[in-house]
Scaffold this active site. Structure first.
Site, PDB file in Angstrom:
ATOM      1  N   LYS A   1       0.789  -1.234   0.000  1.00  0.00           N
ATOM      2  CA  LYS A   1       0.000   0.000   0.000  1.00  0.00           C
ATOM      3  C   LYS A   1       0.817   1.278   0.000  1.00  0.00           C
ATOM      4  O   LYS A   1       0.321   2.323  -0.399  1.00  0.00           O
ATOM      5  CB  LYS A   1      -0.933   0.028   1.226  1.00  0.00           C
ATOM      6  CG  LYS A   1      -2.077  -0.971   1.141  1.00  0.00           C
ATOM      7  CD  LYS A   1      -3.152  -0.652   2.164  1.00  0.00           C
ATOM      8  CE  LYS A   1      -4.310  -1.629   2.089  1.00  0.00           C
ATOM      9  NZ  LYS A   1      -5.259  -1.458   3.182  1.00  0.00           N
TER      10      LYS A   1
ATOM     11  N   LYS B   1      -6.512 -12.353  -3.125  1.00  0.00           N
ATOM     12  CA  LYS B   1      -7.533 -12.596  -2.105  1.00  0.00           C
ATOM     13  C   LYS B   1      -8.760 -11.732  -2.388  1.00  0.00           C
ATOM     14  O   LYS B   1      -8.642 -10.661  -3.001  1.00  0.00           O
ATOM     15  CB  LYS B   1      -6.972 -12.316  -0.705  1.00  0.00           C
ATOM     16  CG  LYS B   1      -6.618 -10.869  -0.459  1.00  0.00           C
ATOM     17  CD  LYS B   1      -6.196 -10.615   0.988  1.00  0.00           C
ATOM     18  CE  LYS B   1      -5.899  -9.124   1.141  1.00  0.00           C
ATOM     19  NZ  LYS B   1      -5.579  -8.659   2.459  1.00  0.00           N
TER      20      LYS B   1
ATOM     21  N   LYS C   1     -11.853  -5.943   0.066  1.00  0.00           N
ATOM     22  CA  LYS C   1     -12.739  -4.781   0.099  1.00  0.00           C
ATOM     23  C   LYS C   1     -12.324  -3.726  -0.906  1.00  0.00           C
ATOM     24  O   LYS C   1     -13.128  -2.946  -1.366  1.00  0.00           O
ATOM     25  CB  LYS C   1     -12.644  -4.108   1.474  1.00  0.00           C
ATOM     26  CG  LYS C   1     -13.365  -4.786   2.579  1.00  0.00           C
ATOM     27  CD  LYS C   1     -13.011  -4.043   3.866  1.00  0.00           C
ATOM     28  CE  LYS C   1     -13.674  -4.650   5.071  1.00  0.00           C
ATOM     29  NZ  LYS C   1     -13.150  -4.055   6.308  1.00  0.00           N
TER      30      LYS C   1
HETATM   31  P1  AMP Z   1     -10.426  -6.217   7.279  1.00  0.00           P
HETATM   32  O1  AMP Z   1     -11.718  -6.088   6.625  1.00  0.00           O
HETATM   33  O2  AMP Z   1      -9.281  -6.053   6.353  1.00  0.00           O
HETATM   34  O3  AMP Z   1     -10.320  -5.392   8.514  1.00  0.00           O
HETATM   35  O4  AMP Z   1     -10.352  -7.726   7.740  1.00  0.00           O
HETATM   36  C1  AMP Z   1     -11.151  -8.279   8.745  1.00  0.00           C
HETATM   37  C2  AMP Z   1     -10.815  -9.731   8.917  1.00  0.00           C
HETATM   38  O5  AMP Z   1     -11.147 -10.481   7.751  1.00  0.00           O
HETATM   39  C3  AMP Z   1      -9.325 -10.004   9.170  1.00  0.00           C
HETATM   40  O6  AMP Z   1      -9.220 -11.018  10.167  1.00  0.00           O
HETATM   41  C4  AMP Z   1      -8.821 -10.526   7.854  1.00  0.00           C
HETATM   42  O7  AMP Z   1      -7.741 -11.406   7.996  1.00  0.00           O
HETATM   43  C5  AMP Z   1     -10.054 -11.272   7.326  1.00  0.00           C
HETATM   44  N1  AMP Z   1     -10.047 -11.351   5.853  1.00  0.00           N
HETATM   45  C6  AMP Z   1      -9.975 -10.301   4.991  1.00  0.00           C
HETATM   46  N2  AMP Z   1     -10.007 -10.734   3.707  1.00  0.00           N
HETATM   47  C7  AMP Z   1     -10.102 -12.094   3.758  1.00  0.00           C
HETATM   48  C8  AMP Z   1     -10.179 -13.123   2.762  1.00  0.00           C
HETATM   49  N3  AMP Z   1     -10.179 -12.843   1.456  1.00  0.00           N
HETATM   50  N4  AMP Z   1     -10.271 -14.412   3.180  1.00  0.00           N
HETATM   51  C9  AMP Z   1     -10.289 -14.700   4.508  1.00  0.00           C
HETATM   52  N5  AMP Z   1     -10.221 -13.780   5.489  1.00  0.00           N
HETATM   53  C10 AMP Z   1     -10.123 -12.488   5.140  1.00  0.00           C
END
Ligand code: AMP
Ligand code: TRP
Length: 324
Positions: free
Chosen positions: A112, A193, A196
């Site tokens: 990033k 992956k 968002k």
């Molecule tokens: P975030 O939305 O980035 O704050 O992530 C929230 C949680 O979702 C964190 O524990 C991440 O590791 C998990 N996470 C985000 N993207 C993925 C994905 N593609 N597969 C599995 N877990 C995810």
């Protein structure tokens, strides 16, 4: 005494099924056996520019999502990171024992911000704030997706360093990364992956997508050459879709394999779409369960409980460093 877990998600973008299967699902399962703290990490969100009104709204929306997923406010503590000032305070202290080199190695920073002199400093110190979140609560276990593993290792390193140099103030946290679902991939590109921040909205199934949208996205999902429907890392698109199927239906791998043996991609995608819609239906119905007042009460109570624990840790840290 019950062991403690801590986890959090950022109130940015829309949550997708990867967030649910990689993290939220386990948060809900673990709250039976652990004393749980689930944080809405809005201070992490401002590492990139956010519109203030939208940030405020998304913060409350995310609280609703935690509740709808089944996080139980009677058992678990749900709170907003910025309501507990100790998170920012401990971040300063831990920044002072962090090294440039170790933060430069963080892959999320490399993706990033690295090499861009206009990138915010917050992007660089982001993992130190995350370490503070975890360490303030004397956390035993941190349920996260695979992408957070490296940040968790940094949290452990910082805790060990502080304990060694100033006296033991922190518990060393363990990661909890699920065997299946730790990294759900984009439906459009299984090398990436599900994220968002993906511009291609067809790559992600968002938790609030309606049945039609979910079905369309799954029908459009890329597949691998060949016809077999198996768990096989060398065929990442089908592997990903089958993993989603397994997790939304709570079936075993063997049950999934038996079910789709000899069937075509078309039929498989139809069944996957149906199962995903069914999985999300009760969740989507519950998202509207809490009005603003009920939500504020839960978050206020959560912040008070969190603050009492965080303050004890921070005051121990200050004392050990000679700050008070
Ligand atoms: P975030 O939305 O980035 O704050 O992530 C929230 C949680 O979702 C964190 O524990 C991440 O590791 C998990 N996470 C985000 N993207 C993925 C994905 N593609 N597969 C599995 N877990 C995810
Ligand atoms: N960095 C995490 C993510 O992007 C969110 C997070 C912040 C977190 N603080 C945390 C996760 C503490 C677990 C524990 O997903």
């Amino acid at each position: 005494m019950k062991k403690r877990i801590f986890s959090g998600a950022q109130p940015t973008g829309e949550l997708h099924i990867g967030n649910y299967l990689g993290a939220l699902k386990n948060w809900v399962a673990l709250q039976d056996d652990y004393e749980a703290f689930y944080c809405i990490v809005n201070l992490h969100a401002i590492t990139l520019p956010q519109d203030p009104n939208s940030l405020r709204e998304k913060t409350l929306d995310l609280a609703r999502i935690y509740l709808a997923a089944g996080v139980d406010p009677q058992r678990s503590t749900i709170f907003i990171q910025s309501d507990v000032a100790e998170h920012a305070e401990l971040t300063w202290v831990l920044s002072c024992i962090s090294r440039m080199g170790e933060l430069e190695r963080m892959t999320q920073f490399k993706d990033k911000g690295k090499g861009n002199s206009g990138a915010g400093v917050g992007l660089f110190t982001y993992p130190v704030l995350m370490a503070s979140d975890i360490l303030l609560y004397q956390t035993d276990l941190v349920p996260v997706g695979q992408d957070q593993k490296q940040h968790l290792e940094l949290s452990r390193d910082l805790a060990e360093r502080f304990n060694r140099d100033y006296g033991v103030a922190f518990k060393i946290p363990e990661p909890y990364i699920p065997k299946a679902g730790a990294s759900i991939k984009s439906l459009q590109d299984p090398a990436k992956k599900m994220s968002k921040s993906d511009e291609n909205l067809n790559g992600s199934i968002f938790l609030l997508d309606d049945a039609d949208t979910i079905t369309k996205k799954i029908k459009r999902a890329v597949t691998d050459s060949g016809t077999e429907i198996t768990f096989d890392e060398s065929r990442p698109a089908i592997n990903n879709l089958l993993t989603i199927y397994q997790l939304v239906t709570d079936k075993t791998q063997d049950e999934c394999l038996a079910q789709f043996e000899g069937k075509g991609y078309g039929q498989f995608k139809g069944e996957l779409a149906e199962a995903t819609v069914e999985f999300l239906r009760p969740f989507q119905a519950r998202v509207k369960d809490y009005d603003d007042d009920a939500l504020s009460r839960i978050l206020r109570t959560g912040a008070e409980k969190a603050r009492s624990i965080a303050a004890a840790t921070l005051s121990d840290v200050y004392a050990k460093m000679g700050l008070r």
